[in-house]
Design a protein around this motif. Structure first.
Motif, PDB file in Angstrom:
ATOM      1  N   ASN A   1       0.829  -1.272   0.038  1.00 50.24           N
ATOM      2  CA  ASN A   1       0.083   0.009  -0.013  1.00 50.24           C
ATOM      3  C   ASN A   1       0.816   1.300   0.190  1.00 50.24           C
ATOM      4  N   THR A   2       0.379   2.395   0.147  1.00 52.04           N
ATOM      5  CA  THR A   2       1.098   3.851   0.174  1.00 52.04           C
ATOM      6  C   THR A   2       2.066   3.786   1.040  1.00 52.04           C
ATOM      7  N   GLU A   3       1.647   3.184   2.302  1.00 49.44           N
ATOM      8  CA  GLU A   3       2.770   3.474   3.562  1.00 49.44           C
ATOM      9  C   GLU A   3       3.915   2.416   3.407  1.00 49.44           C
ATOM     10  N   GLY A   4       3.815   1.282   2.454  1.00 47.57           N
ATOM     11  CA  GLY A   4       4.939   0.306   2.417  1.00 47.57           C
ATOM     12  C   GLY A   4       4.394  -0.987   3.120  1.00 47.57           C
ATOM     13  N   THR A   5       3.312  -1.056   3.494  1.00 51.86           N
ATOM     14  CA  THR A   5       2.619  -2.250   3.974  1.00 51.86           C
ATOM     15  C   THR A   5       2.656  -3.352   3.092  1.00 51.86           C
ATOM     16  N   LEU A   6       3.017  -4.582   3.185  1.00 50.01           N
ATOM     17  CA  LEU A   6       2.823  -5.527   2.160  1.00 50.01           C
ATOM     18  C   LEU A   6       1.483  -6.233   2.131  1.00 50.01           C
ATOM     19  N   ILE A   7       1.019  -6.023   0.860  1.00 51.01           N
ATOM     20  CA  ILE A   7      -0.383  -6.525   0.701  1.00 51.01           C
ATOM     21  C   ILE A   7      -0.308  -7.925   0.441  1.00 51.01           C
ATOM     22  N   LYS A   8       0.364  -8.038  -0.638  1.00 54.31           N
ATOM     23  CA  LYS A   8       0.425  -9.494  -1.350  1.00 54.31           C
ATOM     24  C   LYS A   8       1.944  -9.666  -1.964  1.00 54.31           C
ATOM     25  N   GLN A   9       2.209 -11.009  -1.822  1.00 54.00           N
ATOM     26  CA  GLN A   9       3.466 -11.351  -2.566  1.00 54.00           C
ATOM     27  C   GLN A   9       2.924 -12.442  -3.663  1.00 54.00           C
ATOM     28  N   ILE A  10       3.007 -12.017  -4.933  1.00 58.39           N
ATOM     29  CA  ILE A  10       2.815 -12.981  -5.848  1.00 58.39           C
ATOM     30  C   ILE A  10       3.901 -13.818  -6.517  1.00 58.39           C
ATOM     31  N   GLN A  11       3.877 -15.137  -6.438  1.00 58.54           N
ATOM     32  CA  GLN A  11       4.943 -15.885  -6.602  1.00 58.54           C
ATOM     33  C   GLN A  11       5.115 -15.948  -8.281  1.00 58.54           C
ATOM     34  N   THR A  12       6.425 -16.174  -8.710  1.00 63.70           N
ATOM     35  CA  THR A  12       6.577 -16.532 -10.194  1.00 63.70           C
ATOM     36  C   THR A  12       7.129 -18.000 -10.260  1.00 63.70           C
ATOM     37  N   PRO A  13       6.319 -18.801 -10.404  1.00 67.09           N
ATOM     38  CA  PRO A  13       6.842 -20.042 -10.473  1.00 67.09           C
ATOM     39  C   PRO A  13       7.667 -20.409 -11.858  1.00 67.09           C
ATOM     40  N   ALA A  14       8.105 -21.655 -11.713  1.00 67.26           N
ATOM     41  CA  ALA A  14       8.697 -22.207 -13.143  1.00 67.26           C
ATOM     42  C   ALA A  14       7.740 -22.119 -14.409  1.00 67.26           C
ATOM     43  N   VAL A  15       8.180 -21.619 -15.491  1.00 66.87           N
ATOM     44  CA  VAL A  15       7.230 -21.553 -16.623  1.00 66.87           C
ATOM     45  C   VAL A  15       7.273 -23.020 -17.418  1.00 66.87           C
ATOM     46  N   PRO A  16       6.116 -23.582 -17.628  1.00 64.13           N
ATOM     47  CA  PRO A  16       6.116 -24.980 -18.185  1.00 64.13           C
ATOM     48  C   PRO A  16       6.563 -24.556 -19.587  1.00 64.13           C
ATOM     49  N   ASP A  17       7.297 -25.762 -20.226  1.00 69.26           N
ATOM     50  CA  ASP A  17       7.836 -25.800 -21.497  1.00 69.26           C
ATOM     51  C   ASP A  17       8.756 -24.737 -21.550  1.00 69.26           C
ATOM     52  N   SER A  18       9.554 -24.656 -20.724  1.00 64.53           N
ATOM     53  CA  SER A  18      10.880 -23.634 -20.792  1.00 64.53           C
ATOM     54  C   SER A  18      11.770 -23.847 -19.307  1.00 64.53           C
ATOM     55  N   SER A  19      12.979 -22.965 -19.640  1.00 63.40           N
ATOM     56  CA  SER A  19      13.719 -22.931 -18.558  1.00 63.40           C
ATOM     57  C   SER A  19      13.699 -21.718 -17.623  1.00 63.40           C
ATOM     58  N   ILE A  20      12.466 -21.155 -17.737  1.00 63.49           N
ATOM     59  CA  ILE A  20      12.455 -19.706 -17.203  1.00 63.49           C
ATOM     60  C   ILE A  20      11.699 -20.145 -15.747  1.00 63.49           C
ATOM     61  N   VAL A  21      12.491 -19.286 -14.805  1.00 66.15           N
ATOM     62  CA  VAL A  21      11.948 -19.569 -13.393  1.00 66.15           C
ATOM     63  C   VAL A  21      11.919 -17.790 -13.115  1.00 66.15           C
ATOM     64  N   GLY A  22      10.661 -17.236 -12.919  1.00 63.25           N
ATOM     65  CA  GLY A  22      10.401 -15.663 -12.529  1.00 63.25           C
ATOM     66  C   GLY A  22      10.179 -15.014 -13.577  1.00 63.25           C
ATOM     67  N   GLY A  23      10.492 -13.693 -13.651  1.00 63.04           N
ATOM     68  CA  GLY A  23      10.378 -12.948 -14.629  1.00 63.04           C
ATOM     69  C   GLY A  23      11.335 -11.829 -14.893  1.00 63.04           C
ATOM     70  N   GLY A  24      11.500 -10.718 -15.622  1.00 62.13           N
ATOM     71  CA  GLY A  24      12.663 -10.070 -15.832  1.00 62.13           C
ATOM     72  C   GLY A  24      11.989  -8.425 -16.634  1.00 62.13           C
ATOM     73  N   GLY A  25      12.977  -8.044 -16.690  1.00 65.38           N
ATOM     74  CA  GLY A  25      13.071  -6.650 -17.247  1.00 65.38           C
ATOM     75  C   GLY A  25      14.314  -6.124 -18.164  1.00 65.38           C
ATOM     76  N   ILE A  26      14.081  -5.368 -18.801  1.00 68.93           N
ATOM     77  CA  ILE A  26      15.206  -4.934 -19.952  1.00 68.93           C
ATOM     78  C   ILE A  26      14.729  -3.387 -20.572  1.00 68.93           C
ATOM     79  N   MET A  27      15.787  -2.688 -20.935  1.00 74.65           N
ATOM     80  CA  MET A  27      15.584  -1.476 -21.465  1.00 74.65           C
ATOM     81  C   MET A  27      15.000  -1.907 -22.767  1.00 74.65           C
ATOM     82  N   ARG A  28      14.009  -1.028 -23.229  1.00 79.55           N
ATOM     83  CA  ARG A  28      13.085  -1.554 -24.417  1.00 79.55           C
ATOM     84  C   ARG A  28      14.071  -1.076 -25.770  1.00 79.55           C
ATOM     85  N   PRO A  29      15.072  -0.264 -25.780  1.00 80.18           N
ATOM     86  CA  PRO A  29      15.994  -0.124 -26.932  1.00 80.18           C
ATOM     87  C   PRO A  29      17.046  -1.238 -27.020  1.00 80.18           C
TER      88      PRO A  29
END
Length: 376
Positions: free
Chosen positions: A80-108
């Motif tokens: 929430n706005t004060e920094g209290t944890l509302i929920k932690q969403i897990q990012t499990p292993a993605v079927p049919d891949s080697s991926i566990v989690g998610g990611g980010g990158i600069m668009r360019p």
């Protein structure tokens, strides 16, 4: 192997077009790509990439480059706005891949990775070029180009984005993108010790952070704006974004707000979306990506849906059959998944801009992320 279509033209050199070009070339198709921007630029700051989207990136063959230049993390924390944890969403292993989690990158950076892979695949790329006429004659599509050339193709793919010229030409009665009443602010800031994606839900907006490299993360804020303002003056950017973050008293957000400056690469963009009803093809011209399912960034799946489109089309090519059967199978496989992303993203935006129930917001996020784990 005889392909459903051998000579293919792709109009639009964005993420969807490049991904499709790479995968179809790998199957032995003769692929030509035209891009209207002579510099082949991609604007923007960071991009959040979900685990399922990384699965598509892995199938395209550029996951090692993504890992080198971007960031892969696990889990999403919602506060929430004060920094209290509302929920932690897990990012499990993605079927049919080697991926566990998610990611980010600069668009360019992601655009450069795809561009280099496109060139290395030997695809015939023409920059600063678009079409001036498309006409289907028998089992061929004849195309005239702005540089005076003429070509005849077995298949044409329109991947030229949310304001697609191909869509306007081939489907003149198709729905147009609609402003959603929100805009998104983005900035690039030091990552510090942030180890996963985070979101802070405010009264009428949401601020989030996604790591995009070992040293950087990008900030995004969705702001409710009744009018579609497209531009802000340079001197307005820092004060305006700083004012938007003022209601957030979470220590992490306060620290970031205090350190915003001219080096933060702040940009603003109004959010628009659209979902084009089927059919997505007419004869041998197929629309893909944002041309038919442009979504807001609330589920971090806009670019990912384009990557997935390319993967599914390549799979249906491999399955063979008449090209019209291939296109029908493609759109039917993609419809429900893309409809869910566009619809749920729009609803998340409505909740944010009206101050709707935070419980529904977190529920939609969780349900959508779980659904995305299903096979493409």
């Amino acid at each position: 192997m005889t392909l459903p279509a051998q000579k293919i033209l792709i109009i639009g050199g964005g993420f969807t077009g490049m991904s499709a070009a790479i995968l179809l070339k790998q199957q032995g198709a003769d692929v030509e790509l035209v891009e209207i921007d002579k510099n082949w630029r991609t604007d923007g700051a960071g991009i959040t990439v979900s685990g399922p989207s990384l699965r598509a990136i892995e199938k395209i063959g550029i996951l090692p480059q993504f890992k080198e230049k971007g960031a892969i993390t696990s889990g999403v924390k919602m506060f929430n706005t004060e920094g209290t944890l509302i929920k932690q969403i897990q990012t499990p292993a993605v079927p049919d891949s080697s991926i566990v989690g998610g990611g980010g990158i600069m668009r360019p950076v992601l655009a450069r990775i795809l561009g280099e892979a496109t060139k290395e695949a030997g695809i015939d790329v023409h920059l600063g070029v678009t079409f001036t006429r498309i006409e289907e004659v028998g089992d061929q599509v004849n195309v005239e180009f702005s540089d005076g050339r003429f070509g005849s193709y077995d298949l044409v793919l329109g991947t030229d984005g949310v304001f697609s010229k191909v869509r306007q030409e081939v489907f003149p009665d198709a729905p147009r993108p609609q402003y959603t009443g929100q805009g998104v602010w983005r900035a690039v800031i030091p990552r510090g010790d942030v180890d996963c994606a985070m979101q802070y839900l405010g009264p009428k907006g949401k601020v989030g952070f996604t790591p995009v490299s070992d040293t950087e993360m990008y900030l995004y804020y969705t702001e409710a704006r009744p009018t579609m303002d497209k531009f802000f003056e340079e001197h307005e950017l820092v004060p305006h974004l700083s004012s938007l973050l003022e209601p957030f008293t979470a220590p992490e957000v306060v620290k970031i707000r205090e350190n915003l400056g001219s080096s933060s690469q702040i940009i603003y963009r109004p959010l628009e979306g659209m979902l084009m009803p089927r059919p997505w093809y007419k004869g041998r011209v197929l629309l893909m990506g944002d041309c038919v399912h442009a979504t807001t960034p609330h589920l971090a799946s806009g670019a990912g849906m384009g990557h997935e489109d390319a993967v599914v089309l390549a799979e249906e090519f491999r399955n063979g059959g008449h090209i019209l059967d291939v296109l029908e199978r493609f759109q039917n496989r993609r419809w429900e998944r893309c409809r869910m992303i566009v619809t749920n993203s729009m609803r998340l935006g409505e909740i944010e801009k009206t101050g709707g129930p935070k419980e529904e917001h977190t529920q939609i996020m969780g349900i959508s992320m779980a659904a995305l784990l299903a096979p493409i």
